[in-house]
Motif scaffolding. Structure first.
Motif, PDB file in Angstrom:
ATOM      1  N   PRO A  21       0.829  -1.212   0.000  1.00  0.00           N
ATOM      2  CA  PRO A  21       0.000   0.000   0.000  1.00  0.00           C
ATOM      3  C   PRO A  21       0.859   1.256   0.000  1.00  0.00           C
ATOM      4  CG  PRO A  21      -0.814  -1.587   1.602  1.00  0.00           C
ATOM      5  CD  PRO A  21       0.502  -2.111   1.112  1.00  0.00           C
ATOM      6  N   PHE A  22       0.368   2.292  -0.658  1.00  0.00           N
ATOM      7  CA  PHE A  22       1.078   3.561  -0.726  1.00  0.00           C
ATOM      8  C   PHE A  22       0.914   4.289   0.604  1.00  0.00           C
ATOM      9  CE2 PHE A  22       1.521   8.052  -1.653  1.00  0.00           C
ATOM     10  CZ  PHE A  22       2.600   8.091  -2.521  1.00  0.00           C
ATOM     11  N   THR A  23       2.015   4.544   1.288  1.00  0.00           N
ATOM     12  CA  THR A  23       1.954   5.178   2.602  1.00  0.00           C
ATOM     13  C   THR A  23       2.813   6.428   2.689  1.00  0.00           C
ATOM     14  OG1 THR A  23       3.694   3.679   3.398  1.00  0.00           O
ATOM     15  CG2 THR A  23       1.418   3.032   3.824  1.00  0.00           C
ATOM     16  N   LEU A  24       3.298   6.928   1.550  1.00  0.00           N
ATOM     17  CA  LEU A  24       4.097   8.148   1.566  1.00  0.00           C
ATOM     18  C   LEU A  24       3.208   9.365   1.788  1.00  0.00           C
ATOM     19  CD1 LEU A  24       6.495   7.454  -1.435  1.00  0.00           C
ATOM     20  CD2 LEU A  24       7.033   7.312   0.984  1.00  0.00           C
ATOM     21  N   GLY A  25       3.756  10.366   2.437  1.00  0.00           N
ATOM     22  CA  GLY A  25       2.999  11.591   2.639  1.00  0.00           C
ATOM     23  C   GLY A  25       2.982  11.994   4.099  1.00  0.00           C
ATOM     24  N   GLY A  40      18.507  15.921  -2.124  1.00  0.00           N
ATOM     25  CA  GLY A  40      18.597  15.683  -0.687  1.00  0.00           C
ATOM     26  C   GLY A  40      17.798  16.682   0.111  1.00  0.00           C
ATOM     27  N   ARG A  41      17.793  17.945  -0.335  1.00  0.00           N
ATOM     28  CA  ARG A  41      17.017  18.958   0.377  1.00  0.00           C
ATOM     29  C   ARG A  41      15.528  18.672   0.305  1.00  0.00           C
ATOM     30  NH1 ARG A  41      18.898  24.626  -1.829  1.00  0.00           N
ATOM     31  NH2 ARG A  41      19.650  23.412  -3.620  1.00  0.00           N
ATOM     32  N   ALA A  42      15.073  18.174  -0.842  1.00  0.00           N
ATOM     33  CA  ALA A  42      13.657  17.836  -0.979  1.00  0.00           C
ATOM     34  C   ALA A  42      13.279  16.732  -0.001  1.00  0.00           C
ATOM     35  CB  ALA A  42      13.354  17.410  -2.410  1.00  0.00           C
ATOM     36  N   LEU A  43      14.138  15.724   0.120  1.00  0.00           N
ATOM     37  CA  LEU A  43      13.854  14.637   1.057  1.00  0.00           C
ATOM     38  C   LEU A  43      13.939  15.101   2.504  1.00  0.00           C
ATOM     39  CD1 LEU A  43      15.587  11.517  -0.515  1.00  0.00           C
ATOM     40  CD2 LEU A  43      13.150  11.867  -0.147  1.00  0.00           C
ATOM     41  N   ASP A  44      14.852  16.024   2.789  1.00  0.00           N
ATOM     42  CA  ASP A  44      14.981  16.543   4.153  1.00  0.00           C
ATOM     43  C   ASP A  44      13.747  17.344   4.562  1.00  0.00           C
ATOM     44  OD1 ASP A  44      17.450  15.408   4.482  1.00  0.00           O
ATOM     45  OD2 ASP A  44      18.572  17.239   4.028  1.00  0.00           O
ATOM     46  N   ARG A  45      13.174  18.067   3.615  1.00  0.00           N
ATOM     47  CA  ARG A  45      12.097  19.001   3.947  1.00  0.00           C
ATOM     48  C   ARG A  45      10.703  18.385   3.855  1.00  0.00           C
ATOM     49  NH1 ARG A  45      14.220  24.555   0.926  1.00  0.00           N
ATOM     50  NH2 ARG A  45      16.265  24.614   1.950  1.00  0.00           N
ATOM     51  N   ALA A  46      10.537  17.379   3.026  1.00  0.00           N
ATOM     52  CA  ALA A  46       9.212  16.800   2.803  1.00  0.00           C
ATOM     53  C   ALA A  46       9.173  15.347   3.269  1.00  0.00           C
ATOM     54  CB  ALA A  46       8.843  16.901   1.332  1.00  0.00           C
ATOM     55  N   ASP A  47       7.991  14.755   3.177  1.00  0.00           N
ATOM     56  CA  ASP A  47       7.833  13.359   3.564  1.00  0.00           C
ATOM     57  C   ASP A  47       8.314  12.420   2.477  1.00  0.00           C
ATOM     58  OD1 ASP A  47       6.520  13.925   6.123  1.00  0.00           O
ATOM     59  OD2 ASP A  47       4.934  14.729   4.861  1.00  0.00           O
ATOM     60  N   ALA A  48       8.288  12.907   1.241  1.00  0.00           N
ATOM     61  CA  ALA A  48       8.832  12.164   0.109  1.00  0.00           C
ATOM     62  C   ALA A  48       9.119  13.158  -0.997  1.00  0.00           C
ATOM     63  CB  ALA A  48       7.850  11.097  -0.375  1.00  0.00           C
ATOM     64  N   ALA A  49      10.058  12.790  -1.872  1.00  0.00           N
ATOM     65  CA  ALA A  49      10.400  13.636  -3.012  1.00  0.00           C
ATOM     66  C   ALA A  49       9.898  12.989  -4.295  1.00  0.00           C
ATOM     67  CB  ALA A  49      11.908  13.838  -3.093  1.00  0.00           C
ATOM     68  N   ILE A  50       9.419  13.829  -5.207  1.00  0.00           N
ATOM     69  CA  ILE A  50       9.069  13.379  -6.550  1.00  0.00           C
ATOM     70  C   ILE A  50      10.121  13.973  -7.487  1.00  0.00           C
ATOM     71  CG2 ILE A  50       7.332  13.297  -8.369  1.00  0.00           C
ATOM     72  CD1 ILE A  50       5.237  14.001  -6.201  1.00  0.00           C
ATOM     73  N   HIS A 228       6.860  23.693  -3.827  1.00  0.00           N
ATOM     74  CA  HIS A 228       7.775  24.579  -3.113  1.00  0.00           C
ATOM     75  C   HIS A 228       7.897  24.132  -1.661  1.00  0.00           C
ATOM     76  CE1 HIS A 228       9.466  28.325  -1.409  1.00  0.00           C
ATOM     77  NE2 HIS A 228       9.963  28.492  -2.618  1.00  0.00           N
ATOM     78  N   PRO A 229       9.102  24.185  -1.094  1.00  0.00           N
ATOM     79  CA  PRO A 229       9.278  23.748   0.301  1.00  0.00           C
ATOM     80  C   PRO A 229       8.390  24.488   1.302  1.00  0.00           C
ATOM     81  CG  PRO A 229      11.408  24.008  -0.766  1.00  0.00           C
ATOM     82  CD  PRO A 229      10.398  24.561  -1.718  1.00  0.00           C
ATOM     83  N   SER A 230       8.025  25.739   1.009  1.00  0.00           N
ATOM     84  CA  SER A 230       7.187  26.491   1.939  1.00  0.00           C
ATOM     85  C   SER A 230       5.791  25.899   2.071  1.00  0.00           C
ATOM     86  CB  SER A 230       7.078  27.959   1.509  1.00  0.00           C
ATOM     87  OG  SER A 230       6.392  28.075   0.269  1.00  0.00           O
ATOM     88  N   HIS A 231       5.394  25.035   1.146  1.00  0.00           N
ATOM     89  CA  HIS A 231       4.073  24.411   1.211  1.00  0.00           C
ATOM     90  C   HIS A 231       4.044  23.159   2.088  1.00  0.00           C
ATOM     91  CE1 HIS A 231       2.584  26.312  -2.852  1.00  0.00           C
ATOM     92  NE2 HIS A 231       3.052  27.207  -1.983  1.00  0.00           N
ATOM     93  N   VAL A 232       5.222  22.643   2.417  1.00  0.00           N
ATOM     94  CA  VAL A 232       5.270  21.373   3.150  1.00  0.00           C
ATOM     95  C   VAL A 232       4.607  21.469   4.516  1.00  0.00           C
ATOM     96  CG1 VAL A 232       6.820  19.722   4.283  1.00  0.00           C
ATOM     97  CG2 VAL A 232       7.290  20.467   1.941  1.00  0.00           C
ATOM     98  N   GLU A 233       4.975  22.457   5.306  1.00  0.00           N
ATOM     99  CA  GLU A 233       4.442  22.524   6.662  1.00  0.00           C
ATOM    100  C   GLU A 233       2.941  22.813   6.697  1.00  0.00           C
ATOM    101  OE1 GLU A 233       4.272  21.546  10.347  1.00  0.00           O
ATOM    102  OE2 GLU A 233       6.062  21.281   9.099  1.00  0.00           O
ATOM    103  N   PRO A 234       2.406  23.714   5.860  1.00  0.00           N
ATOM    104  CA  PRO A 234       0.949  23.875   5.836  1.00  0.00           C
ATOM    105  C   PRO A 234       0.216  22.585   5.483  1.00  0.00           C
ATOM    106  CG  PRO A 234       1.980  25.739   4.758  1.00  0.00           C
ATOM    107  CD  PRO A 234       3.074  24.748   5.040  1.00  0.00           C
ATOM    108  N   ILE A 235       0.793  21.807   4.576  1.00  0.00           N
ATOM    109  CA  ILE A 235       0.169  20.530   4.218  1.00  0.00           C
ATOM    110  C   ILE A 235       0.226  19.567   5.402  1.00  0.00           C
ATOM    111  CG2 ILE A 235       0.421  18.468   2.772  1.00  0.00           C
ATOM    112  CD1 ILE A 235       1.354  20.388   0.516  1.00  0.00           C
ATOM    113  N   ARG A 236       1.381  19.488   6.040  1.00  0.00           N
ATOM    114  CA  ARG A 236       1.487  18.591   7.199  1.00  0.00           C
ATOM    115  C   ARG A 236       0.500  18.983   8.293  1.00  0.00           C
ATOM    116  NH1 ARG A 236       8.098  18.289   7.659  1.00  0.00           N
ATOM    117  NH2 ARG A 236       8.401  16.414   6.404  1.00  0.00           N
ATOM    118  N   ARG A 237       0.382  20.276   8.569  1.00  0.00           N
ATOM    119  CA  ARG A 237      -0.560  20.731   9.597  1.00  0.00           C
ATOM    120  C   ARG A 237      -1.990  20.361   9.228  1.00  0.00           C
ATOM    121  NH1 ARG A 237       2.471  25.609   9.695  1.00  0.00           N
ATOM    122  NH2 ARG A 237       0.841  26.608   8.443  1.00  0.00           N
TER     123      ARG A 237
END
Length: 287
Positions: A21-25, A40-50, A228-237
């Protein structure tokens, strides 16, 4: 966050993949494949990188992008590679490059039929339904064994219809885009697959990112993609239940243990669907 650790049953040319099952995110961050300095920065900042070999890379840079993909390996459990469309001459070249890596989760843009995906055994496939044909075929695409998730795309969809904008002047999606968003979610859910919400293109509009991610989470989407990395935290919240939501869900499920069937709780009727809603809140909270 846990990763999608799907493995090929017999290698890239082996039998069909029985994908986990897909569990990324919940936040999936796009990264141009010709910018390995950002992997590497994308992986550091987000739950997964595309890592994107398609729209984020000009045709002139695609050879270099594939070379970078091979030369700069990242965690394959947290990386999705968006390849070029099945109809593109770049598609076979992308697959040849992937054969030299450990990446086995791919995003296929402009997916329009189950038959076209048949040659992708050995990969866990995120099918991107972003044309009129793809949205209409979403259910049959979701039924393919190797497909682990569906995603939709607003701008390519509108382009496929000859339109000029997916949104109204107030920023809200037009009805056809809202229909596609719902259609892809329903098709994925009907086949037990994850659904991924599309990107918000206005980088500075963090309020809009939050609102759409909150709606996606409440509606049943498993993740939201971003550019954009600035969208990661709003999405996580947005995907993370609040303390009040967790308390309410826990309270309802606790009360259900001593109540047969439908019951009243704090002036609200509680039945099986509402218990499932509460269970979903706790799953999103990791409880």
């Amino acid at each position: 966050m846990s990763g999608c650790r799907a493995t090929a049953g017999g290698g890239m040319n082996g039998p069909p993949l029985n994908a986990a099952p897909f569990t990324l995110g919940p936040a999936l961050l796009f990264c141009p494949a010709d910018r390995p300095d950002r992997y590497g920065r994308a992986l550091d900042r987000a739950d997964a990188a595309i890592i994107d070999l398609e729209d984020a890379v000009t045709p002139a840079n695609r050879v270099a992008a594939r070379e970078a993909l091979i030369a700069h390996p990242q965690d394959p459990a947290r990386t999705i590679v968006r390849v070029n469309p099945l109809s593109s001459p770049d598609h076979a070249l992308d697959l040849a490059a992937l054969a030299e890596t450990s990446y086995r989760t791919i995003m296929v843009p402009k997916a329009e039929s189950a038959t076209a995906l048949a040659g992708l055994d050995g990969f866990a496939v995120v099918a991107l339904c972003e044309s009129a044909a793809g949205v209409i075929a979403a259910a049959e695409i979701a039924a393919v064994d190797t497909v682990v998730a569906l995603m939709w795309g607003a701008e390519d969809l509108i382009a496929s219809l000859g339109g000029t904008s997916s949104r109204r002047a107030d920023g809200a999606y037009r009805d056809v885009a809202r229909y596609a968003r719902a259609q892809v979610l329903l098709a994925a859910g009907a086949h037990g697959k994850a659904a991924i919400d599309t990107v918000h293109l206005d980088i500075a509009d963090l309020v809009g990112v939050s609102a759409e991610a909150e709606d996606a989470a409440a509606s049943g989407y498993a993740a939201t993609a971003c550019i954009h990395p600035s969208h990661v935290e709003p999405i996580r919240r947005a995907y993370r239940p609040s303390d009040a939501e967790i308390t309410a869900a826990t309270d309802i499920l606790q009360a259900a243990k001593s109540q047969p069937g439908v019951f009243q709780h704090h002036s609200q009727m509680i039945d099986a669907p509402l218990l499932r809603h509460a269970e979903a809140v706790l799953r999103r909270a990791g409880i």
